[in-house]
Scaffold this active site. Sequence first.
Site, PDB file in Angstrom:
ATOM      1  N   GLY A  29       0.812  -1.204   0.000  1.00  0.00           N
ATOM      2  CA  GLY A  29       0.000   0.000   0.000  1.00  0.00           C
ATOM      3  C   GLY A  29       0.848   1.257   0.000  1.00  0.00           C
ATOM      4  O   GLY A  29       2.012   1.230  -0.398  1.00  0.00           O
ATOM      5  N   HIS A  32       2.395   4.944  -4.737  1.00  0.00           N
ATOM      6  CA  HIS A  32       2.927   6.161  -5.352  1.00  0.00           C
ATOM      7  C   HIS A  32       3.178   5.866  -6.826  1.00  0.00           C
ATOM      8  O   HIS A  32       2.885   4.753  -7.297  1.00  0.00           O
ATOM      9  CB  HIS A  32       4.214   6.607  -4.644  1.00  0.00           C
ATOM     10  N   GLY A  34       5.673   5.060  -8.421  1.00  0.00           N
ATOM     11  CA  GLY A  34       6.472   3.855  -8.658  1.00  0.00           C
ATOM     12  C   GLY A  34       5.574   2.630  -8.774  1.00  0.00           C
ATOM     13  O   GLY A  34       5.710   1.811  -9.692  1.00  0.00           O
ATOM     14  N   HIS A  35       4.610   2.511  -7.840  1.00  0.00           N
ATOM     15  CA  HIS A  35       3.671   1.386  -7.915  1.00  0.00           C
ATOM     16  C   HIS A  35       2.844   1.457  -9.200  1.00  0.00           C
ATOM     17  O   HIS A  35       2.537   0.440  -9.814  1.00  0.00           O
ATOM     18  CB  HIS A  35       2.702   1.409  -6.731  1.00  0.00           C
ATOM     19  N   GLY A 148       9.497  -4.331  -8.538  1.00  0.00           N
ATOM     20  CA  GLY A 148      10.346  -3.195  -8.876  1.00  0.00           C
ATOM     21  C   GLY A 148      11.820  -3.523  -8.694  1.00  0.00           C
ATOM     22  O   GLY A 148      12.207  -4.185  -7.728  1.00  0.00           O
ATOM     23  N   ASP A 151      13.938  -2.611  -5.329  1.00  0.00           N
ATOM     24  CA  ASP A 151      14.250  -3.578  -4.276  1.00  0.00           C
ATOM     25  C   ASP A 151      15.013  -4.737  -4.925  1.00  0.00           C
ATOM     26  O   ASP A 151      14.502  -5.855  -5.041  1.00  0.00           O
ATOM     27  CB  ASP A 151      12.966  -4.068  -3.622  1.00  0.00           C
ATOM     28  N   SER A 186       9.564   5.904  -3.274  1.00  0.00           N
ATOM     29  CA  SER A 186       9.408   4.950  -2.179  1.00  0.00           C
ATOM     30  C   SER A 186       8.307   5.454  -1.264  1.00  0.00           C
ATOM     31  O   SER A 186       8.127   6.671  -1.106  1.00  0.00           O
ATOM     32  CB  SER A 186      10.726   4.869  -1.398  1.00  0.00           C
ATOM     33  N   SER A 187       7.594   4.513  -0.675  1.00  0.00           N
ATOM     34  CA  SER A 187       6.538   4.920   0.274  1.00  0.00           C
ATOM     35  C   SER A 187       7.149   5.675   1.445  1.00  0.00           C
ATOM     36  O   SER A 187       6.485   6.461   2.103  1.00  0.00           O
ATOM     37  CB  SER A 187       5.804   3.691   0.799  1.00  0.00           C
TER      38      SER A 187
HETATM   39  O1  PAF Z   1       8.087  -4.788  -1.923  1.00  0.00           O
HETATM   40  C1  PAF Z   1       7.123  -4.821  -1.134  1.00  0.00           C
HETATM   41  O2  PAF Z   1       6.282  -3.908  -1.067  1.00  0.00           O
HETATM   42  C2  PAF Z   1       6.968  -6.011  -0.201  1.00  0.00           C
HETATM   43  O3  PAF Z   1       8.203  -6.471   0.213  1.00  0.00           O
HETATM   44  C3  PAF Z   1       6.119  -7.141  -0.787  1.00  0.00           C
HETATM   45  C4  PAF Z   1       6.776  -7.732  -2.027  1.00  0.00           C
HETATM   46  C5  PAF Z   1       4.738  -6.619  -1.133  1.00  0.00           C
HETATM   47  C6  PAF Z   1       5.958  -8.266   0.229  1.00  0.00           C
HETATM   48  O4  PAF Z   1       5.306  -7.825   1.384  1.00  0.00           O
END
Ligand code: PAF
Length: 301
Positions: A29, A32, A34-35, A148, A151, A186-187
């Site tokens: 959740g 942003h 990026g998501h 992404g 990470d 990033s959040s």
């Molecule tokens: O990258 C993330 O937001 C988290 O590590 C994920 C992959 C949703 C697992 O909780």
Amino acid sequence: MKVVETISDLRSIRKFWQTESVAFVPTMGALHSGHLSLINRAKSIATKVVVSIYVNPLQFGPHEDFTAYPRTKEQDLQLCEENGVDLVFYPDTQELHPEGFGAITHVIPPPHLTNQLCGLSRPGHFTGVATIVLKLFNLVTPDYAVFGEKDAQQLAIIQHMVQDLDIPVIIVPAPTAREFDGLAMSSRNRYLPSDCDRQQARLLSRLLMAVQELYRQGMETTDETLTLAKERVLDESLYPDFQLEYLAAVNDKTFQPVAILEDDSRILVAARIGNVRLIDNTLISEPIRLGAPAPQLTLAN
Ligand code: PAF
């Protein structure tokens, strides 16, 4: 767009989609841009897009920001809707782990991938990630899952898990989305309200760019290059709250440290600005693309 909170509702919708291709974007959740770029990537490869939103307690250490982690349900659902998501899975811990965490089965990724970089300062983090991601894969049964590149260590570990355990899903990496000044989205960026914090946050991408520049100029020895990049970018008197955790180089395929830099080296950085921990990385040979200076997506706290 459908929003479901239970495993049984998720499974019944998934059953209807036997003839569709499904791309999955797991998230915690606080969505942003990026998501949204992950969601767009998902839309480009499949006929249905599933997003999960779950702040996974298993991947937070006892002194980390699990409780403070931003939770912005309404805005997240609105963004999913606006961006063409078909289904949001929004479970709580009672639904996923009704018996608590005490005796659950864990997925433990191999030590050569976890005993370095973020794994050192966040013991157990990647076990928590791998455990929830495998569980979500089993629930959503996607054809594709988009992660992404920001990470990068998480992505390498998930790719390994999928290969080792023969999980029938294709992992699709998506490039890091950046703000106009280079800061990786990033959040946790929303914890950086002051200009000063923000300037210090920029040091992560500046360090990466400094390494790239030195490599372009012909430097090859990892230690020397990383040391020189730090000397050039970090000035303690200017950036008192910036604490570098690591600046490192790994081979992009094996994710193991390299002594000599090559085009397939990945440079990774982690740092704290006050209480906020940020990470970033890039392939050494791939120019860092800054985001557009256009109005950025801002989400209220
Ligand atoms: O990258 C993330 O937001 C988290 O590590 C994920 C992959 C949703 C697992 O909780």
